[in-house]
Design a protein around this motif. Structure first.
Motif, short mmCIF file in Angstrom:
data_model
loop_
_atom_site.label_atom_id
_atom_site.label_comp_id
_atom_site.label_asym_id
_atom_site.label_seq_id
_atom_site.Cartn_x
_atom_site.Cartn_y
_atom_site.Cartn_z
N ILE A 26 -8.87 -57.64 -30.56
CA ILE A 26 -9.30 -57.25 -29.23
C ILE A 26 -10.56 -56.40 -29.36
CG2 ILE A 26 -8.71 -55.96 -27.15
CD1 ILE A 26 -5.79 -56.55 -27.76
N GLU A 27 -11.63 -56.84 -28.69
CA GLU A 27 -12.88 -56.10 -28.73
C GLU A 27 -13.00 -55.19 -27.51
OE1 GLU A 27 -16.03 -58.88 -29.03
OE2 GLU A 27 -15.44 -59.63 -31.01
N ASN A 28 -13.79 -54.15 -27.65
CA ASN A 28 -14.08 -53.25 -26.53
C ASN A 28 -12.82 -52.66 -25.91
OD1 ASN A 28 -16.88 -54.05 -26.75
ND2 ASN A 28 -16.32 -55.92 -25.68
N GLU A 29 -11.84 -52.34 -26.73
CA GLU A 29 -10.59 -51.81 -26.21
C GLU A 29 -10.60 -50.29 -26.16
OE1 GLU A 29 -5.76 -52.27 -26.82
OE2 GLU A 29 -7.10 -52.68 -28.50
N PHE A 30 -10.24 -49.76 -24.99
CA PHE A 30 -10.00 -48.32 -24.86
C PHE A 30 -8.51 -48.11 -25.09
CE2 PHE A 30 -8.07 -45.14 -22.17
CZ PHE A 30 -8.81 -44.01 -22.42
N GLU A 31 -8.16 -47.34 -26.11
CA GLU A 31 -6.75 -47.11 -26.42
C GLU A 31 -6.53 -45.64 -26.75
OE1 GLU A 31 -3.11 -48.88 -29.16
OE2 GLU A 31 -5.17 -49.09 -29.86
N LYS A 32 -5.47 -45.07 -26.19
CA LYS A 32 -5.11 -43.70 -26.47
C LYS A 32 -3.63 -43.61 -26.80
CE LYS A 32 -9.09 -41.79 -25.91
NZ LYS A 32 -9.80 -41.13 -27.06
N LYS A 33 -3.32 -42.79 -27.78
CA LYS A 33 -1.93 -42.57 -28.18
C LYS A 33 -1.39 -41.33 -27.48
CE LYS A 33 -2.56 -44.79 -32.68
NZ LYS A 33 -1.90 -46.03 -32.23
N ASP A 34 -0.08 -41.26 -27.34
CA ASP A 34 0.55 -40.13 -26.69
C ASP A 34 1.61 -39.54 -27.62
OD1 ASP A 34 1.05 -38.39 -24.47
OD2 ASP A 34 2.89 -39.50 -24.07
N PHE A 35 1.93 -38.27 -27.41
CA PHE A 35 2.98 -37.64 -28.20
C PHE A 35 4.32 -38.29 -27.89
CE2 PHE A 35 -0.15 -34.15 -27.79
CZ PHE A 35 -0.38 -33.93 -29.14
N LYS A 36 5.13 -38.46 -28.91
CA LYS A 36 6.48 -38.96 -28.71
C LYS A 36 7.42 -37.78 -28.41
CE LYS A 36 5.97 -42.88 -31.89
NZ LYS A 36 6.53 -43.54 -33.11
N PHE A 37 8.57 -38.09 -27.87
CA PHE A 37 9.61 -37.10 -27.58
C PHE A 37 9.11 -36.02 -26.61
CE2 PHE A 37 9.89 -38.50 -32.05
CZ PHE A 37 11.05 -39.26 -31.98
N ASP A 38 8.31 -36.43 -25.62
CA ASP A 38 7.76 -35.45 -24.68
C ASP A 38 8.09 -35.79 -23.22
OD1 ASP A 38 6.17 -37.69 -24.54
OD2 ASP A 38 4.28 -36.60 -24.33
N VAL A 39 9.21 -36.49 -23.00
CA VAL A 39 9.63 -36.81 -21.64
C VAL A 39 10.27 -35.58 -21.01
CG1 VAL A 39 11.05 -38.32 -20.21
CG2 VAL A 39 10.02 -39.21 -22.32
N PHE A 40 9.92 -35.30 -19.77
CA PHE A 40 10.45 -34.14 -19.06
C PHE A 40 11.53 -34.56 -18.06
CE2 PHE A 40 6.82 -32.11 -20.82
CZ PHE A 40 7.08 -30.74 -20.79
N HIS A 41 12.60 -33.80 -18.02
CA HIS A 41 13.59 -33.93 -16.97
C HIS A 41 13.03 -33.17 -15.78
CE1 HIS A 41 17.19 -34.27 -14.77
NE2 HIS A 41 17.77 -33.14 -15.13
N SER A 42 12.60 -33.90 -14.75
CA SER A 42 11.86 -33.30 -13.65
C SER A 42 12.50 -33.69 -12.32
CB SER A 42 10.40 -33.76 -13.69
OG SER A 42 9.66 -33.24 -12.63
#
Length: 219
Positions: A26-42
């Motif tokens: 895949i060319e020209n892909e914007f990709e960002k990773k996120d922290f795991k285990f960070d779901v909030f009970h809201s």
């Protein structure tokens, strides 16, 4: 003579195979990773237009991560396809996707030319109801959505979308999509049109403070 022919054949094979391998990337892909285990009970009550009425509480607890891993964003991306230039593509990877009885929403947001846009998928009733939409938010923050082609790969824990550019403001080459971020939500009501909704949990994949995620339209 054989010593000359063999290397030439090998070189021809390499030249033939290389474009095939490259074309799968895949060319020209914007990709960002996120922290795991960070779901909030809201716990909060929210109007249909997204305005929070009452926020009861929001907390993080390691035990909740066991039960809310189907909300945990691992990464998300936006990209385009040279052979499919009238569409914008988006993808989200979840730590461990599964269908829930309650309504679960997976969405990616961005702003273009002063208007906020989104693409997302809503599921509930253990996957009996699945809908993928994209669109924009009006001045009163009401979502205006259109069905789009969305796919869920349960084994790979990924969601993908193909978005016609004409329903997201017709961005042209060189235009910037800014303020890109992703969210997941667990909502008590199954009805997307419910006037007031009770949110139960969420995960947010936002840029660090003082940073703005941006994607430049290629085609």
């Amino acid at each position: 003579m054989k010593k000359i022919i063999v290397p030439c054949i090998c070189l021809m094979l390499v030249m033939t195979i290389t474009p095939l391998v490259t074309s799968e990337e895949i060319e020209n892909e914007f990709e960002k990773k996120d922290f795991k285990f960070d779901v909030f009970h809201s716990i909060r009550f929210v109007r249909k237009n997204g305005k929070i009425l009452t926020a009861i509480f929001q907390s993080w607890n390691p035990l909740w991560q066991i039960f809310l891993k189907h909300l945990d964003i691992v990464s998300f991306s936006i990209f385009e396809d040279t052979n499919d230039q009238e569409f914008l593509h988006a993808k989200m990877k979840i730590r461990d996707f599964r269908y829930s009885e309650r309504r679960t929403c997976y969405a990616i947001y961005w702003t273009h030319d002063g208007t906020r846009y989104f693409v997302g998928t809503n599921t509930h009733t253990e996957g009996e109801n699945v809908s993928s939409t994209a669109g924009y938010f009006g001045e009163d923050n009401t979502a205006h959505s259109t069905p789009v082609n969305g796919e869920i790969n349960e084994e790979g824990s990924t969601l993908t979308w193909v978005i016609p550019k004409d329903i997201i403001g017709n961005p042209e080459a060189g235009d910037q999509l800014v303020e890109i971020h992703a969210n997941t939500y667990l909502i008590y009501q199954k009805d997307c049109e419910a006037r007031i909704k009770l949110y139960l949990a969420n995960d947010r994949a936002n840029p660090p403070r003082n940073e703005c995620y941006t994607y430049v339209i290629q085609y």
